[in-house]
Design a protein around this motif. Structure first.
Motif, PDB file in Angstrom:
ATOM      1  N   MET A 280      -4.513   8.428  -8.496  1.00  0.00           N
ATOM      2  CA  MET A 280      -5.616   8.565  -9.228  1.00  0.00           C
ATOM      3  C   MET A 280      -7.083   8.938  -8.545  1.00  0.00           C
ATOM      4  SD  MET A 280      -4.863   5.268 -11.717  1.00  0.00           S
ATOM      5  CE  MET A 280      -6.374   5.144 -11.989  1.00  0.00           C
ATOM      6  N   MET A 281      -6.955   8.473  -7.120  1.00  0.00           N
ATOM      7  CA  MET A 281      -8.169   8.694  -6.383  1.00  0.00           C
ATOM      8  C   MET A 281      -8.056  10.043  -5.409  1.00  0.00           C
ATOM      9  SD  MET A 281      -8.195   4.725  -5.385  1.00  0.00           S
ATOM     10  CE  MET A 281      -9.557   4.782  -3.988  1.00  0.00           C
ATOM     11  N   GLY A 282      -6.934  10.670  -5.636  1.00  0.00           N
ATOM     12  CA  GLY A 282      -6.605  11.990  -4.867  1.00  0.00           C
ATOM     13  C   GLY A 282      -6.286  11.559  -3.598  1.00  0.00           C
ATOM     14  N   ILE A 283      -5.558  10.534  -3.411  1.00  0.00           N
ATOM     15  CA  ILE A 283      -4.858  10.331  -2.268  1.00  0.00           C
ATOM     16  C   ILE A 283      -3.400  10.016  -2.391  1.00  0.00           C
ATOM     17  CG2 ILE A 283      -4.385   8.156  -0.352  1.00  0.00           C
ATOM     18  CD1 ILE A 283      -7.185   7.319  -1.276  1.00  0.00           C
ATOM     19  N   ASN A 284      -2.518  10.997  -1.796  1.00  0.00           N
ATOM     20  CA  ASN A 284      -1.324  11.377  -2.304  1.00  0.00           C
ATOM     21  C   ASN A 284      -0.357  10.292  -1.298  1.00  0.00           C
ATOM     22  OD1 ASN A 284      -0.514  12.261   0.674  1.00  0.00           O
ATOM     23  ND2 ASN A 284      -1.696  14.129   0.195  1.00  0.00           N
ATOM     24  N   SER A 285       0.895  10.294  -1.457  1.00  0.00           N
ATOM     25  CA  SER A 285       1.806   9.152  -0.968  1.00  0.00           C
ATOM     26  C   SER A 285       2.104   9.539   0.402  1.00  0.00           C
ATOM     27  CB  SER A 285       3.334   9.462  -1.459  1.00  0.00           C
ATOM     28  OG  SER A 285       3.857  10.691  -1.538  1.00  0.00           O
ATOM     29  N   HIS A 286       1.997  10.607   0.973  1.00  0.00           N
ATOM     30  CA  HIS A 286       2.175  10.948   2.585  1.00  0.00           C
ATOM     31  C   HIS A 286       0.841  10.195   3.114  1.00  0.00           C
ATOM     32  CE1 HIS A 286       5.547  13.540   1.884  1.00  0.00           C
ATOM     33  NE2 HIS A 286       4.589  14.155   0.920  1.00  0.00           N
ATOM     34  N   GLN A 287      -0.392  10.413   2.571  1.00  0.00           N
ATOM     35  CA  GLN A 287      -1.393   9.691   3.215  1.00  0.00           C
ATOM     36  C   GLN A 287      -1.390   8.286   3.255  1.00  0.00           C
ATOM     37  OE1 GLN A 287      -4.281  11.832   0.872  1.00  0.00           O
ATOM     38  NE2 GLN A 287      -5.571  12.053   2.687  1.00  0.00           N
ATOM     39  N   PHE A 288      -0.892   7.910   2.028  1.00  0.00           N
ATOM     40  CA  PHE A 288      -0.726   6.455   2.082  1.00  0.00           C
ATOM     41  C   PHE A 288       0.267   5.838   3.101  1.00  0.00           C
ATOM     42  CE2 PHE A 288       0.934   2.268   0.385  1.00  0.00           C
ATOM     43  CZ  PHE A 288      -0.285   1.771  -0.025  1.00  0.00           C
ATOM     44  N   GLN A 289       1.369   6.603   3.000  1.00  0.00           N
ATOM     45  CA  GLN A 289       2.450   6.000   4.151  1.00  0.00           C
ATOM     46  C   GLN A 289       2.093   6.005   5.333  1.00  0.00           C
ATOM     47  OE1 GLN A 289       5.088   4.635   2.921  1.00  0.00           O
ATOM     48  NE2 GLN A 289       6.059   4.510   4.987  1.00  0.00           N
ATOM     49  N   ALA A 290       1.091   7.154   5.909  1.00  0.00           N
ATOM     50  CA  ALA A 290       0.620   7.195   7.256  1.00  0.00           C
ATOM     51  C   ALA A 290      -0.065   6.109   7.683  1.00  0.00           C
ATOM     52  CB  ALA A 290      -0.037   8.648   7.361  1.00  0.00           C
ATOM     53  N   ALA A 291      -0.966   5.710   6.742  1.00  0.00           N
ATOM     54  CA  ALA A 291      -1.867   4.676   6.709  1.00  0.00           C
ATOM     55  C   ALA A 291      -1.027   3.229   7.061  1.00  0.00           C
ATOM     56  CB  ALA A 291      -2.858   4.332   5.412  1.00  0.00           C
ATOM     57  N   ARG A 292       0.132   3.166   6.183  1.00  0.00           N
ATOM     58  CA  ARG A 292       0.797   2.000   6.167  1.00  0.00           C
ATOM     59  C   ARG A 292       1.719   1.726   7.436  1.00  0.00           C
ATOM     60  NH1 ARG A 292       5.857  -0.186   5.084  1.00  0.00           N
ATOM     61  NH2 ARG A 292       6.070  -1.894   3.372  1.00  0.00           N
ATOM     62  N   GLU A 293       1.938   3.007   8.024  1.00  0.00           N
ATOM     63  CA  GLU A 293       2.582   3.063   9.177  1.00  0.00           C
ATOM     64  C   GLU A 293       1.727   2.489  10.605  1.00  0.00           C
ATOM     65  OE1 GLU A 293       4.707   6.656   9.379  1.00  0.00           O
ATOM     66  OE2 GLU A 293       6.127   6.250   7.852  1.00  0.00           O
ATOM     67  N   LYS A 294       0.560   3.040  10.289  1.00  0.00           N
ATOM     68  CA  LYS A 294      -0.409   2.737  11.545  1.00  0.00           C
ATOM     69  C   LYS A 294      -1.113   1.402  11.467  1.00  0.00           C
ATOM     70  CE  LYS A 294      -4.084   4.975  14.031  1.00  0.00           C
ATOM     71  NZ  LYS A 294      -4.891   6.132  14.326  1.00  0.00           N
ATOM     72  N   LEU A 295      -1.342   0.785  10.226  1.00  0.00           N
ATOM     73  CA  LEU A 295      -2.293  -0.252  10.198  1.00  0.00           C
ATOM     74  C   LEU A 295      -1.431  -1.386   9.555  1.00  0.00           C
ATOM     75  CD1 LEU A 295      -5.751   0.893   9.141  1.00  0.00           C
ATOM     76  CD2 LEU A 295      -5.000   0.248  11.350  1.00  0.00           C
ATOM     77  N   GLY A 296      -0.349  -1.298   8.900  1.00  0.00           N
ATOM     78  CA  GLY A 296       0.361  -2.179   8.085  1.00  0.00           C
ATOM     79  C   GLY A 296      -0.045  -2.086   6.564  1.00  0.00           C
ATOM     80  N   VAL A 297       0.947  -2.672   5.809  1.00  0.00           N
ATOM     81  CA  VAL A 297       0.692  -2.597   4.149  1.00  0.00           C
ATOM     82  C   VAL A 297      -0.609  -3.079   3.651  1.00  0.00           C
ATOM     83  CG1 VAL A 297       2.292  -4.546   3.942  1.00  0.00           C
ATOM     84  CG2 VAL A 297       1.979  -2.863   2.188  1.00  0.00           C
ATOM     85  N   TRP A 298      -0.684  -4.370   4.174  1.00  0.00           N
ATOM     86  CA  TRP A 298      -1.939  -4.921   3.619  1.00  0.00           C
ATOM     87  C   TRP A 298      -3.429  -4.239   3.881  1.00  0.00           C
ATOM     88  CZ3 TRP A 298      -5.984  -7.111   6.712  1.00  0.00           C
ATOM     89  CH2 TRP A 298      -5.814  -7.476   7.908  1.00  0.00           C
ATOM     90  N   LYS A 299      -3.463  -3.663   5.000  1.00  0.00           N
ATOM     91  CA  LYS A 299      -4.798  -2.914   5.341  1.00  0.00           C
ATOM     92  C   LYS A 299      -4.835  -1.681   4.618  1.00  0.00           C
ATOM     93  CE  LYS A 299      -6.320  -4.645  10.054  1.00  0.00           C
ATOM     94  NZ  LYS A 299      -6.507  -4.037  11.199  1.00  0.00           N
ATOM     95  N   ALA A 300      -3.659  -1.048   4.606  1.00  0.00           N
ATOM     96  CA  ALA A 300      -3.617   0.447   3.649  1.00  0.00           C
ATOM     97  C   ALA A 300      -3.845  -0.034   2.346  1.00  0.00           C
ATOM     98  CB  ALA A 300      -2.301   0.958   4.080  1.00  0.00           C
ATOM     99  N   SER A 301      -3.416  -1.108   1.742  1.00  0.00           N
ATOM    100  CA  SER A 301      -3.653  -1.300   0.622  1.00  0.00           C
ATOM    101  C   SER A 301      -5.022  -1.854   0.099  1.00  0.00           C
ATOM    102  CB  SER A 301      -2.383  -2.447  -0.047  1.00  0.00           C
ATOM    103  OG  SER A 301      -1.128  -2.099   0.158  1.00  0.00           O
ATOM    104  N   SER A 302      -5.545  -2.705   1.001  1.00  0.00           N
ATOM    105  CA  SER A 302      -6.860  -3.104   0.882  1.00  0.00           C
ATOM    106  C   SER A 302      -7.866  -2.114   0.917  1.00  0.00           C
ATOM    107  CB  SER A 302      -7.374  -4.086   2.065  1.00  0.00           C
ATOM    108  OG  SER A 302      -6.277  -5.303   1.983  1.00  0.00           O
ATOM    109  N   ALA A 303      -7.645  -1.106   1.634  1.00  0.00           N
ATOM    110  CA  ALA A 303      -8.483   0.067   1.765  1.00  0.00           C
ATOM    111  C   ALA A 303      -8.673   0.767   0.409  1.00  0.00           C
ATOM    112  CB  ALA A 303      -7.998   0.945   2.661  1.00  0.00           C
TER     113      ALA A 303
END
Length: 350
Positions: A280-303
């Motif tokens: 809904m915010m224009g952030i696709n699944s690849h971007q989210f997964q890359a953030a999850r792999e680099k920072l962890g799930v809670w930081k990516a989700s918090s962002a």
């Protein structure tokens, strides 16, 4: 090869009288036309026809081609006469050739004792008369080509920097896809300007985010203090390895929670809801997964939750998300600190 001027009789004013030649190397003009052929809409076969016609001209013999169609076809390389006529028609339409037809449609020249000539054939006089225009067009075409190549390389260089800082993304893939098309100079300039704006947004994402969560009651001094710092105080602190309490996240980020149909009680709930909000915010699944792999799930989700709470204050969710999670600011991204400051703002505002 240059052409000697022929004497003209004043009594011959019609277009079949041989005109003076232009003292310009015909092959220099031809090379210029070849370089600028796309500007005039010419194809390789048509240029070969013109080249063959020029080869029939002889110094001091004027600017008219007297060779028959069959001779021209042989010199071009064996094309059929129908194709030859189409090529000639194209040059006539462009204004580079004039047809001077004899009564029996043969091509020849007759001369009087005083040197006056009547020529019947394919006159290349207009081609020579437009020598300056063709040479100038070719020069401009080469300049344009150099500028397009320069901007193309600049865009590729900037994209490589983004990939190095943040990893490959749909954003850079979109720009590379645009570069595969044949663009004119204006389109290249527009694409480069768009990329520059995107990079500016990404480079100031954290500062803009920090500024936006300052309390309105802190006044102008607090805003100026935030703007004067290249990196916020919170981001200068070493990022913690423990996630904030879920209650802090849900209490501060009411906007994100309002879209959830179920209570958010665990980090699995947070991640699942963040994955729902991201598109809904224009952030696709690849971007989210890359953030999850680099920072962890809670930081990516918090962002995701924090950016959505910012609402209209964030110009480009995808760019800000990349900057916070996989960009140069990622190692010091501290969701708990941001949430605490946002909570303080809410209390002061109340």
């Amino acid at each position: 090869m240059t052409f000697k001027k022929s004497r003209l009789s004043a009594q011959h004013s019609n277009n079949i009288t041989e005109k003076p030649e232009q003292p310009t190397d015909p092959w220099a003009i031809f090379r210029a036309l070849r370089d600028a052929h796309t500007y005039y809409g010419l194809r390789a076969g048509q240029l070969q026809t013109l080249q063959a016609m020029l080869s029939f001209l002889k110094p001091g013999q004027g600017e008219t081609v007297f060779a028959s169609n069959s001779e021209l076809c042989r010199r071009i390389g064996g094309i059929d006469e129908r194709t030859l006529r189409r090529h000639i028609d194209r040059f006539v339409k462009l204004g580079f050739i004039q047809r001077h037809n004899s009564p029996n449609h043969k091509r020849y020249r007759v001369s009087a004792s005083d040197g006056t000539c009547l020529s019947f054939g394919l006159s290349l006089a207009p081609f020579f008369e437009r020598a300056h225009e063709i040479l100038e067009t070719a020069h401009q075409h080469q300049q344009d080509k150099r500028d397009r190549l320069f901007i193309h390389k600049r865009i590729l260089s900037q994209l490589a920097r983004i990939d190095e800082d943040q990893g490959a993304s749909d954003l850079t893939a979109e720009f590379r896809k645009a570069l595969r098309r044949k663009l004119n100079l204006t389109e290249y300039q527009a694409l480069f300007a768009r990329l520059a704006d995107t990079m500016a947004e990404m480079s100031t994402a954290v500062d803009a985010l920090e500024t936006s969560i300052l309390s309105a009651n802190d006044g102008q001094n607090a805003r100026q203090l935030s703007m004067s710092k290249k990196i916020s105080i919170d981001l200068e602190r070493e990022a913690i390895n423990e996630p904030p309490k879920i209650g802090l996240l849900t209490n501060v980020c009411e906007e994100a929670c309002s879209f959830s149909q179920h209570p958010i009680k665990t980090w699995n709930d947070v991640e699942a809801h963040a994955r729902t909000l991201a598109p809904m915010m224009g952030i696709n699944s690849h971007q989210f997964q890359a953030a999850r792999e680099k920072l962890g799930v809670w930081k990516a989700s918090s962002a995701i939750f924090i950016l959505l709470q910012m609402g209209s204050k964030v110009k480009n969710f995808a760019a800000y998300f990349n900057s916070l999670t996989v960009g140069i600011h990622a190692p010091k991204f501290n969701p708990e600190s941001l949430l605490n400051r946002m909570a303080q703002r809410t209390v002061v505002g109340a």
